[in-house]
Design a protein around this motif. Structure first.
Motif, PDB file in Angstrom:
ATOM      1  N   ILE A 101       0.834  -1.200   0.000  1.00 50.71           N
ATOM      2  CA  ILE A 101       0.000   0.000   0.000  1.00 50.71           C
ATOM      3  C   ILE A 101       0.870   1.251   0.000  1.00 50.71           C
ATOM      4  O   ILE A 101       0.636   2.195  -0.758  1.00 50.71           O
ATOM      5  CB  ILE A 101      -0.954   0.000   1.211  1.00 50.71           C
ATOM      6  N   HIS A 102       1.905   1.259   0.840  1.00 47.16           N
ATOM      7  CA  HIS A 102       2.794   2.421   0.878  1.00 47.16           C
ATOM      8  C   HIS A 102       3.464   2.630  -0.476  1.00 47.16           C
ATOM      9  O   HIS A 102       3.682   3.767  -0.910  1.00 47.16           O
ATOM     10  CB  HIS A 102       3.850   2.246   1.973  1.00 47.16           C
ATOM     11  N   ALA A 103       3.798   1.539  -1.162  1.00 52.52           N
ATOM     12  CA  ALA A 103       4.444   1.658  -2.476  1.00 52.52           C
ATOM     13  C   ALA A 103       3.473   2.174  -3.537  1.00 52.52           C
ATOM     14  O   ALA A 103       3.850   2.959  -4.407  1.00 52.52           O
ATOM     15  CB  ALA A 103       5.023   0.305  -2.893  1.00 52.52           C
ATOM     16  N   ALA A 104       2.221   1.727  -3.468  1.00 49.48           N
ATOM     17  CA  ALA A 104       1.234   2.089  -4.493  1.00 49.48           C
ATOM     18  C   ALA A 104       0.573   3.437  -4.246  1.00 49.48           C
ATOM     19  O   ALA A 104       0.076   4.060  -5.184  1.00 49.48           O
ATOM     20  CB  ALA A 104       0.157   1.004  -4.576  1.00 49.48           C
ATOM     21  N   ARG A 105       0.570   3.876  -2.983  1.00 53.95           N
ATOM     22  CA  ARG A 105      -0.136   5.098  -2.621  1.00 53.95           C
ATOM     23  C   ARG A 105       0.822   6.114  -1.991  1.00 53.95           C
ATOM     24  O   ARG A 105       1.020   6.116  -0.771  1.00 53.95           O
ATOM     25  CB  ARG A 105      -1.269   4.766  -1.631  1.00 53.95           C
ATOM     26  N   PRO A 106       1.429   6.983  -2.773  1.00 60.66           N
ATOM     27  CA  PRO A 106       2.329   7.993  -2.204  1.00 60.66           C
ATOM     28  C   PRO A 106       1.651   8.878  -1.158  1.00 60.66           C
ATOM     29  O   PRO A 106       2.322   9.439  -0.291  1.00 60.66           O
ATOM     30  CB  PRO A 106       2.759   8.814  -3.429  1.00 60.66           C
ATOM     31  N   ASP A 107       0.317   9.003  -1.250  1.00 60.77           N
ATOM     32  CA  ASP A 107      -0.410   9.825  -0.286  1.00 60.77           C
ATOM     33  C   ASP A 107      -0.631   9.114   1.035  1.00 60.77           C
ATOM     34  O   ASP A 107      -1.003   9.745   2.028  1.00 60.77           O
ATOM     35  CB  ASP A 107      -1.779  10.207  -0.870  1.00 60.77           C
ATOM     36  N   ALA A 108      -0.389   7.809   1.088  1.00 61.04           N
ATOM     37  CA  ALA A 108      -0.660   7.029   2.290  1.00 61.04           C
ATOM     38  C   ALA A 108       0.522   7.134   3.251  1.00 61.04           C
ATOM     39  O   ALA A 108       1.485   6.378   3.155  1.00 61.04           O
ATOM     40  CB  ALA A 108      -0.933   5.577   1.926  1.00 61.04           C
ATOM     41  N   ILE A 109       0.427   8.069   4.189  1.00 59.79           N
ATOM     42  CA  ILE A 109       1.453   8.207   5.216  1.00 59.79           C
ATOM     43  C   ILE A 109       1.298   7.105   6.255  1.00 59.79           C
ATOM     44  O   ILE A 109       2.286   6.627   6.827  1.00 59.79           O
ATOM     45  CB  ILE A 109       1.368   9.591   5.881  1.00 59.79           C
ATOM     46  N   ALA A 110       0.074   6.678   6.494  1.00 64.62           N
ATOM     47  CA  ALA A 110      -0.177   5.653   7.515  1.00 64.62           C
ATOM     48  C   ALA A 110      -1.199   4.640   7.023  1.00 64.62           C
ATOM     49  O   ALA A 110      -2.115   4.980   6.256  1.00 64.62           O
ATOM     50  CB  ALA A 110      -0.668   6.295   8.808  1.00 64.62           C
ATOM     51  N   VAL A 182      -6.391   3.883   5.490  1.00 63.17           N
ATOM     52  CA  VAL A 182      -5.177   4.642   5.168  1.00 63.17           C
ATOM     53  C   VAL A 182      -5.467   6.118   5.360  1.00 63.17           C
ATOM     54  O   VAL A 182      -6.625   6.549   5.380  1.00 63.17           O
ATOM     55  CB  VAL A 182      -4.693   4.381   3.725  1.00 63.17           C
ATOM     56  N   GLY A 183      -4.382   6.901   5.509  1.00 65.21           N
ATOM     57  CA  GLY A 183      -4.567   8.331   5.677  1.00 65.21           C
ATOM     58  C   GLY A 183      -3.320   9.102   5.320  1.00 65.21           C
ATOM     59  O   GLY A 183      -2.219   8.543   5.235  1.00 65.21           O
ATOM     60  N   GLN A 184      -3.492  10.401   5.141  1.00 62.18           N
ATOM     61  CA  GLN A 184      -2.376  11.290   4.841  1.00 62.18           C
ATOM     62  C   GLN A 184      -1.607  11.681   6.090  1.00 62.18           C
ATOM     63  O   GLN A 184      -0.646  12.448   6.027  1.00 62.18           O
ATOM     64  CB  GLN A 184      -2.894  12.535   4.116  1.00 62.18           C
ATOM     65  N   SER A 185      -2.026  11.153   7.217  1.00 63.92           N
ATOM     66  CA  SER A 185      -1.332  11.302   8.488  1.00 63.92           C
ATOM     67  C   SER A 185      -1.703  10.103   9.348  1.00 63.92           C
ATOM     68  O   SER A 185      -2.698   9.407   9.088  1.00 63.92           O
ATOM     69  CB  SER A 185      -1.730  12.602   9.195  1.00 63.92           C
ATOM     70  N   VAL A 186      -0.895   9.840  10.370  1.00 67.78           N
ATOM     71  CA  VAL A 186      -1.242   8.781  11.313  1.00 67.78           C
ATOM     72  C   VAL A 186      -2.579   9.107  11.968  1.00 67.78           C
ATOM     73  O   VAL A 186      -3.443   8.234  12.137  1.00 67.78           O
ATOM     74  CB  VAL A 186      -0.144   8.621  12.378  1.00 67.78           C
ATOM     75  N   ASP A 187      -2.746  10.367  12.322  1.00 70.50           N
ATOM     76  CA  ASP A 187      -3.974  10.805  12.984  1.00 70.50           C
ATOM     77  C   ASP A 187      -5.201  10.457  12.150  1.00 70.50           C
ATOM     78  O   ASP A 187      -6.193   9.913  12.667  1.00 70.50           O
ATOM     79  CB  ASP A 187      -3.931  12.316  13.210  1.00 70.50           C
ATOM     80  N   GLU A 188      -5.144  10.782  10.866  1.00 69.06           N
ATOM     81  CA  GLU A 188      -6.282  10.545   9.984  1.00 69.06           C
ATOM     82  C   GLU A 188      -6.579   9.057   9.839  1.00 69.06           C
ATOM     83  O   GLU A 188      -7.737   8.627   9.974  1.00 69.06           O
ATOM     84  CB  GLU A 188      -6.010  11.154   8.605  1.00 69.06           C
TER      85      GLU A 188
END
Length: 253
Positions: A101-110, A182-188
């Motif tokens: 997921i991290h490889a496929a989604r640059p927007d996925a910080i968490a 998934v989210g653009q931050s851990v918080d999200e």
């Protein structure tokens, strides 16, 4: 009077500060999940992309309960599952989906995957959630269902198909397994998982009591654009973070 603005995610000048921030949020999310009962033995993983080495991510060590995770025992791994920093083992097979997921989604910080009771129960039905209230509307047309889980541990082929089924959505329901966000931050990402769990519980209760009334399409979409925005997901996590840090300050060690 000055206009008061809603808090926004911080911006960092130094990568070291951003790394520490993400690790603190990650450790806090583990503690919150333990408090909410989302942990089950050694199962479940929350990961945060490193801000400098973006093909690496931080994850919980193998065999450490969520309630014992702290900043200092988080482990840095690369996309092959090799430990780069840390002195404890990790479950390489279980986190393989995170790396994809991290490889496929640059927007996925968490990325968040945990074993919550209502999420597991809802996943058995193999259906997307309906827009029954504003919280559920956060996922309207923005989550998917993967129907083809064949093993307790997914195989490499399934990993890729899960990523494809997730697409650009914020969440995916893995039939007969549970949920992932998934989210653009851990918080999200953490807030979406909490929200998805609560929405699963609400729909299960509503359907047990009768026939739920579904929010109509246009209203559900407008609500999603507000409630389901990344900035709102981040914002909703802040009070939970402050509370868990106040109650369990050792997580920051």
């Amino acid at each position: 009077m000055p206009k008061l603005e809603r808090p926004k995610p911080p911006v960092f000048e130094r990568v070291e500060d951003e790394r520490l921030h993400r690790k603190q949020r990650l450790a806090a999310a583990f503690r919150l999940f333990a408090r909410l009962g989302f942990n089950e033995g050694t199962d479940g993983h929350l990961t945060a992309r490193d801000p400098e080495f973006t093909d690496h991510f931080w994850v919980n060590p193998l065999g450490v309960e969520f309630c014992d995770v702290r900043v200092s025992n988080l482990v840095l791994v690369n996309h092959d599952g090799d430990v780069v920093k840390g002195d404890q083992a990790i479950n390489r097979e279980a986190i393989a989906i995170h790396s994809q997921i991290h490889a496929a989604r640059p927007d996925a910080i968490a990325t968040v995957y945990a074993h919550s009771i209502y999420g597991k129960a809802w996943s058995i039905l193999g259906r997307p959630l309906d827009p029954l209230n504003e919280n559920a509307c956060a996922f309207y047309e923005h989550h998917s269902v993967f129907h083809d889980c064949t093993e307790v541990l997914f195989n490499a082929c399934e990993y890729q198909r899960i990523v494809e089924t997730l697409g650009n959505n914020k969440a995916i329901i893995l039939r007969n397994h549970g949920m992932l966000t998934v989210g653009q931050s851990v918080d999200e990402a953490a807030w979406w998982f909490i929200n998805l769990e609560n929405s699963s519980q609400a729909q299960l209760l509503a359907e047990a009591a009768g026939k739920p009334h579904i929010i109509e399409h246009n209203t559900a979409r407008l609500t999603r654009n507000h409630i389901g925005a990344p900035s709102n997901g981040w914002f909703c996590f802040q009070t939970l973070y402050n509370r868990i840090v106040r109650d369990q300050p050792d997580l920051l060690e």
